[in-house]
Scaffold this active site. Structure first.
Site, PDB file in Angstrom:
ATOM      1  N   ASP A 102      47.012  40.030  55.297  1.00  0.00           N
ATOM      2  CA  ASP A 102      47.408  39.531  54.189  1.00  0.00           C
ATOM      3  C   ASP A 102      48.519  38.481  54.839  1.00  0.00           C
ATOM      4  O   ASP A 102      49.429  38.637  55.798  1.00  0.00           O
ATOM      5  CB  ASP A 102      47.896  40.299  53.308  1.00  0.00           C
ATOM      6  CG  ASP A 102      46.739  41.068  52.590  1.00  0.00           C
ATOM      7  OD1 ASP A 102      45.704  40.768  52.870  1.00  0.00           O
ATOM      8  OD2 ASP A 102      47.213  42.084  52.171  1.00  0.00           O
TER       9      ASP A 102
HETATM   10  N1  URA Z   1      45.791  46.230  54.242  1.00  0.00           N
HETATM   11  C1  URA Z   1      46.305  45.476  53.219  1.00  0.00           C
HETATM   12  O1  URA Z   1      46.524  45.685  52.356  1.00  0.00           O
HETATM   13  N2  URA Z   1      46.606  44.376  53.869  1.00  0.00           N
HETATM   14  C2  URA Z   1      46.582  44.007  55.030  1.00  0.00           C
HETATM   15  O2  URA Z   1      46.819  42.761  55.523  1.00  0.00           O
HETATM   16  C3  URA Z   1      45.907  44.937  55.999  1.00  0.00           C
HETATM   17  C4  URA Z   1      45.524  46.031  55.352  1.00  0.00           C
END
Ligand code: URA
Length: 235
Positions: A102
């Site tokens: 993310d």
């Molecule tokens: N899980 C999440 O919620 N975000 C990420 O970036 C990776 C795994």
């Protein structure tokens, strides 16, 4: 065949302009002869030496990035900076991130131009393990490890066995072998907690290099590449 200056830039010896300069100054030889013309064509069988160092031309590039927040895991975006904006010296090598973190997630992201390997690493059937360090708001319960081991319902799927390791003070490690959208955040939401910080520290057995500052990257070692190609694909 590929132009010598292009190939050296691909290999990370500097920008096209930098390597042209090195060639003109006579620092580069091909098959034992000093070459001063940057449009000389070479291929994987040419013996190229730069500053007395033999250059091995690898078709594939494998990099480890310590992703900062504020960058999206994509090759292009109209508005936001992408993780490719942090990579230099590998322009035109066709790199892309292996999977996604993310925009606000930190840590280990692999970039490559090896589509086959990326596909295998991301395929759900290969269960490639990813380990995250997280901080969260909410009340810790001893039952978390059990709950995540059994799997929780998120959207329309049940998560596979995950390992939750409590570190105290609302900090934990979570290891998952899937890569669903916002998976760790959603798993923590399921138990009434909100992730406030998320960092990937391992991917397929490879650990985030602590010497890399946020936004820095390096090539994977031979050993790390082997690990990514690992036996789990042969099972
Ligand atoms: N899980 C999440 O919620 N975000 C990420 O970036 C990776 C795994």
């Amino acid at each position: 065949m590929i132009r010598l200056d292009k190939m050296l830039a691909h290999m990370g010896y500097g920008s096209r302009k930098d390597v042209k300069e090195l060639i003109r100054k006579g620092y580069v030889s091909v098959d034992g002869e000093i070459i001063k013309s940057d449009d000389t064509k070479v291929d994987e069988n040419s013996e190229i030496v730069i500053f007395d160092e033999v250059v091995k031309y690898d078709k594939y590039v494998y990099l480890m990035l310590n992703k900062p927040d504020g960058y999206i895991s994509a090759t292009y975006d109209n508005n936001l900076p992408t993780v490719l904006d942090l990579i230099y010296g590998y322009e035109s090598r066709g790199l892309f991130p292996v999977g996604r973190l993310d925009i606000d997630t930190f840590g280990l992201l692999i970039l490559t131009n090896d589509g086959m390997l990326a596909h295998r690493l991301l395929s759900p059937k290969n269960h490639v393990m990813k380990k995250y360090y997280l901080r969260y708001d909410g009340k810790y319960s001893e039952s978390f490890a059990d709950i995540f081991k059994k799997g929780v319902k998120i959207d329309d799927y049940i998560t596979k066995e995950a390992i939750f390791e409590d570190l105290g003070n609302n900090e934990a490690y979570m290891s998952i072998c899937e890569g669903k959208y916002h998976q760790v955040k959603k798993m923590m939401e399921y138990v009434g907690c909100t992730v406030t910080y998320l960092e990937r520290i391992e991917f397929g057995g490879i650990k985030l290099d602590n010497n890399l500052k946020r936004g820095e990257f390096r090539s994977l070692s031979e050993e790390e590449i082997k690990m990514l190609r690992g036996d789990y694909f042969d099972k």
